[in-house]
Design an enzyme around this catalytic site. Structure first.
Site: not given
Length: 323
Positions: A196, A215
């Protein structure tokens, strides 16, 4: 004499070690210069062993994140098409090593707040003032994803919220405050890990970039989105930017699922056979070394029994421009 040739040699060494190439011999550069050759050989052996766990042959097209390198490699037809810096998980929230297939690009995503943050940081404030959520550009919803329904926060007894009785989800709306930035890239997996964007682009200037909760944050999300959607004419660069600017979440299914590999290589060779080394940021090398190198009582020293393999550069698209 510390002349120009020697300064350039130091900068080349710093590049190979993933350090800032300033030519200054101090701190981390001095430490890396003094690593014994035997330790480097062991590091190569450990990564040869780890290479045996990877597929013998990669698909023609794939994404690969080398966690200790803090870098994403996009491979197309066996050649590196794109590379960019990434931010990976902290030691306590390490990015896991696994592979899966990317299926979606999500523009202007919502960020779903973990309950631990609701419990420790939000609920006391919301008990006093439920409208504080608006200040944070957040909202409460029932359900998840496209079917989520917004709930009035004043109808919730925030003072007595627990994980068992809280049947809702808090999420941050798309926009400049969003923790996922303007895009996320989903390869559904049990680790709940994805790629992301981030509103904190300044962190990419750091040499060591293990700051996330697991992440992988990418440096150039719009460039990556445009690449992944290049076979969809309706999603050109301007369409992507317009969708992001509208602050309305949009899921886009990829035409073809794209393999994604999250790997852990602290030593590899580039296409010219030139060695590169990185720090063992999660201690995986140290743990593997105990299994391979330590000598049990009365036993001969264990050593890696590596079968012939192509260099680790093959896993990294074998680009001669790799840094």
């Amino acid at each position: 004499m510390y002349d120009k040739a020697l300064a350039n040699a130091v900068k080349a060494f710093q590049n190979d070690a993933g350090l800032r190439p300033d030519g200054v011999v101090s701190g981390t550069t001095l430490r890396e210069l003094n690593v014994p050759i035997g330790q480097r050989i062991d590091q190569v052996l450990l990564n040869m062993e780890r290479w045996r766990w990877l597929p013998k042959k990669f698909e023609p097209d794939y994404l690969l994140v080398n966690i200790p390198e803090y870098r994403l490699h996009v491979v197309e037809n066996g050649e590196e098409a794109m590379t960019m810096r990434v931010i990976v998980g902290k030691a306590l929230t390490a990015t896991p090593i696994f592979s899966d297939k990317m299926e979606y690009v999500v523009l202007a995503p919502y960020w779903y707040v973990p309950f631990s943050i609701v419990d420790k940081e939000l609920k006391n404030r919301l008990a006093d003032n439920p409208q504080y959520l608006d200040h944070l550009d957040m909202e409460v919803v029932r359900g998840y994803g496209r079917t989520a329904t917004v709930i009035d926060p004043t109808t919730i007894d925030w003072a007595n919220v627990t994980q068992d009785n809280f049947k809702y989800t808090v999420r941050r709306r798309p926009g400049p405050k969003n923790d996922l930035g303007n895009a996320k890239f989903i390869f559904p997996n049990s680790n709940d890990v994805y790629l992301h964007d981030t509103p904190h682009g300044e962190l990419f200037s750091q040499v060591s970039r293990n700051f996330s909760h697991g992440c992988v944050r990418v440096e150039e999300p719009m460039k990556l989105a445009a690449y992944l959607l290049r076979d969809k004419p309706e999603w050109d660069e301007q369409s992507i930017l317009d969708t992001v600017a509208a602050h309305r979440e949009k899921y886009i299914t990829l035409t073809k699922k794209l393999p994604v590999y999250l790997v852990y290589l602290t030593a590899w060779a580039d296409a010219d056979g030139h060695a590169h080394f990185r720090d063992d940021i999660y201690g995986h090398d140290k743990a593997l070394a105990r299994e391979l190198f330590e000598k049990p009582a009365g036993a001969a020293p264990a050593r890696v029994a590596a079968r012939p393999q192509p260099s680790p550069a093959a896993a990294l698209a074998a680009s001669p421009k790799r840094s």
